[in-house]
Design an enzyme around this catalytic site. Structure first.
Site, PDB file in Angstrom:
ATOM      1  N   PRO A  64       0.918  -0.913  -0.133  1.00  0.00           N
ATOM      2  CA  PRO A  64      -0.044  -0.310   0.261  1.00  0.00           C
ATOM      3  C   PRO A  64       0.839   1.229  -0.255  1.00  0.00           C
ATOM      4  CG  PRO A  64       0.501  -1.481   2.132  1.00  0.00           C
ATOM      5  CD  PRO A  64       0.800  -1.517   1.254  1.00  0.00           C
ATOM      6  N   MET A  65       0.521   2.055  -0.751  1.00  0.00           N
ATOM      7  CA  MET A  65       1.337   2.775  -1.041  1.00  0.00           C
ATOM      8  C   MET A  65       0.231   4.171  -1.754  1.00  0.00           C
ATOM      9  SD  MET A  65       4.445   1.595  -3.416  1.00  0.00           S
ATOM     10  CE  MET A  65       3.355   0.971  -4.518  1.00  0.00           C
ATOM     11  N   THR A  66       0.365   6.090  -0.199  1.00  0.00           N
ATOM     12  CA  THR A  66      -0.176   6.837  -0.667  1.00  0.00           C
ATOM     13  C   THR A  66      -0.345   7.470  -1.854  1.00  0.00           C
ATOM     14  OG1 THR A  66      -0.314   6.714   1.722  1.00  0.00           O
ATOM     15  CG2 THR A  66      -1.197   9.077   0.222  1.00  0.00           C
TER      16      THR A  66
ATOM     17  N   GLN B  38      -6.709  -1.126   1.764  1.00  0.00           N
ATOM     18  CA  GLN B  38      -6.190  -1.001   3.412  1.00  0.00           C
ATOM     19  C   GLN B  38      -7.375  -0.184   4.116  1.00  0.00           C
ATOM     20  OE1 GLN B  38      -2.760   1.973   4.515  1.00  0.00           O
ATOM     21  NE2 GLN B  38      -1.938  -0.387   4.826  1.00  0.00           N
TER      22      GLN B  38
ATOM     23  N   HIS C 295      -4.818  -0.715   8.611  1.00  0.00           N
ATOM     24  CA  HIS C 295      -4.119  -0.067   9.217  1.00  0.00           C
ATOM     25  C   HIS C 295      -3.248   0.295  11.040  1.00  0.00           C
ATOM     26  CE1 HIS C 295      -0.263   1.989   8.017  1.00  0.00           C
ATOM     27  NE2 HIS C 295      -0.895   3.039   7.087  1.00  0.00           N
ATOM     28  N   GLY C 296      -2.977  -0.682  10.466  1.00  0.00           N
ATOM     29  CA  GLY C 296      -2.178  -0.551  12.263  1.00  0.00           C
ATOM     30  C   GLY C 296      -0.689   0.299  12.538  1.00  0.00           C
ATOM     31  N   ALA C 297      -0.443   0.260  11.146  1.00  0.00           N
ATOM     32  CA  ALA C 297       1.182   0.555  11.491  1.00  0.00           C
ATOM     33  C   ALA C 297       1.836   2.087  11.627  1.00  0.00           C
ATOM     34  CB  ALA C 297       1.930  -0.204  10.571  1.00  0.00           C
ATOM     35  N   HIS C 298       3.167   2.545  11.777  1.00  0.00           N
ATOM     36  CA  HIS C 298       3.128   3.823  11.239  1.00  0.00           C
ATOM     37  C   HIS C 298       3.461   5.496  12.405  1.00  0.00           C
ATOM     38  CE1 HIS C 298       3.658   1.621   6.961  1.00  0.00           C
ATOM     39  NE2 HIS C 298       4.648   1.390   7.871  1.00  0.00           N
TER      40      HIS C 298
ATOM     41  N   TYR D  49      -0.572   5.737  12.912  1.00  0.00           N
ATOM     42  CA  TYR D  49      -1.855   6.118  12.886  1.00  0.00           C
ATOM     43  C   TYR D  49      -2.771   6.046  13.529  1.00  0.00           C
ATOM     44  CZ  TYR D  49       0.683   7.918   8.648  1.00  0.00           C
ATOM     45  OH  TYR D  49       0.722   8.108   7.538  1.00  0.00           O
TER      46      TYR D  49
ATOM     47  N   ARG E 214      -2.107  -4.575   9.216  1.00  0.00           N
ATOM     48  CA  ARG E 214      -0.395  -4.146   9.129  1.00  0.00           C
ATOM     49  C   ARG E 214       0.069  -3.780  10.584  1.00  0.00           C
ATOM     50  NH1 ARG E 214       2.965   0.026   4.694  1.00  0.00           N
ATOM     51  NH2 ARG E 214       4.153  -1.889   4.274  1.00  0.00           N
TER      52      ARG E 214
END
Length: 364
Positions: free
Chosen positions: A25-27, A102, A169-172, A174, A222
């Site tokens: 996944p890439m914004t 995602q 999305h459970g990373a980075h 957020y 993630r």
């Protein structure tokens, strides 16, 4: 074929994949007012035609007033946006591919300066940003419940539209990740952090999504140790702490963990060559996706030379052969060259289009 394990089929639940390569996944910020258009559908279809086994879309925000971090990030709610995603699914499936959205909430990463006409302040477990500064009020339990419901509705819509699963999305750093981290979660109620991580919110989201999609629809989560502005952050310093953090999430209904790292070949803990995905698979028993600078000559920051990418792919093939992890996600290499997978399979390394700044400027 000199990398046969990269191109070996894999079946997980109802997900039958032709190879082990996932589009990460890439914004992209190419969905005006949150609506993905025909250009987005064509963009994803090209990667399937180029050989990708599974696509995980860019982050798509759930139906909550403060979920988005940019005006042109795609929504996963509303008739226009969902119709746009329906066309994406049709194009990907027509090319023989598999795709998951995602599902994302930016949480405290939302910057009010980017939304001058909005009164939707960023939200998080304690209203603290990634620097630990107080920006807004802590989420109430009733608003937490409404966010959980929004995730579940998005999951149900994904299944209705014909997607092949979902990724949370459970990373980075957020929203979901902000509940895991003591720097952003100072709550003292059931959603607070314990000695390892605050999993109650993530468990609630996973369980609600599982109820919405049924037992056989794949759910990917993630995760990462690092945060968007802190590559040295750690949620788990040892394998035991990793198990304490992730075992409740596996029990809640995660089928696959997507383990985000800067470099897929770097060991996660001293005394073992396993990377994060390898350790997560060991402590949870769940399949895992690894990721991190696949096919690149320099690292994610563009500051360090990481050697010959072809040699790294040889090592990657061996890691999959040893079943350290099950899938590998590829990011910027696929932005630069939609046919990257086919070229790797055919050994046409000299034909691969290199990553450059220009690839981020348009949707190709």
């Amino acid at each position: 074929m000199d990398k046969p394990y990269l191109f070996r089929p894999l079946s997980l639940r109802n997900l039958n994949l032709p190879n082990r390569i996932v589009m990460a996944p890439m914004t992209r910020n190419f969905s005006p007012n949150g609506v993905p258009g025909t250009d987005v559908a064509a963009y994803y279809r090209r990667r399937v035609e180029g050989g990708v086994g599974l696509i995980i879309t860019e982050g798509t925000v759930i139906n909550h007033r403060a979920s988005a971090a940019d005006h042109n990030i795609p929504h996963f709610y509303g008739e226009d946006a969902l119709n746009g995603w329906s066309q994406v699914v049709k194009e990907v499936h027509a090319a023989g591919g598999k795709i998951m959205p995602q599902l994302w909430h930016a949480g405290m990463a939302r910057k009010m300066s980017d939304f001058p006409d909005s009164d939707a302040n960023p939200v998080g477990p304690s209203g603290l940003n990634l620097q630990g500064e107080q920006v807004s009020e802590a989420l109430s339990e009733s608003e937490i419940a409404s966010i959980v419901d929004a995730y579940a509705q998005a999951a149900a819509d994904a299944k209705r539209l014909g997607f092949d699963g979902i990724e949370l999305h459970g990373a980075h750093g957020y929203l979901i990740d902000q509940f895991f981290w003591e720097k952003t979660n100072r709550r003292t109620d059931r959603y607070g952090c314990d000695l390892t991580a605050g999993t109650a919110f993530a468990e609630a989201v996973i369980q609600a999504c599982r109820e919405a999609v049924g037992p056989d629809f794949p759910i990917v989560l993630r995760i990462s140790q690092w945060k968007a502005d802190n590559y040295d952050a750690k949620l788990a310093d040892t394998p035991d702490q990793l198990a304490q953090w992730l075992t409740p999430l596996a029990k809640a209904g995660v089928d696959i963990f997507h383990c985000s790292t800067r470099r897929f070949w770097v060991p996660e803990f001293e005394g073992s060559q396993l990377n994060l995905a390898g350790w997560v698979k060991r402590v949870t028993g769940k399949p895992t996706i690894s990721v991190g600078s696949v096919g690149l000559e320099v690292d994610v920051l563009g500051s360090e030379n990481d050697g010959n990418p072809s040699e790294r792919l040889d090592a990657l093939n061996e890691q999959i052969k040893r079943e350290e992890f099950d899938l590998i996600a590829v990011g910027r290499s696929l932005l630069a060259d939609p046919a990257w997978v086919n070229k790797v399979r055919e050994g046409r390394f000299n034909d691969i289009i290199p990553v450059s700044a220009e690839v981020f400027a348009k949707l190709t």
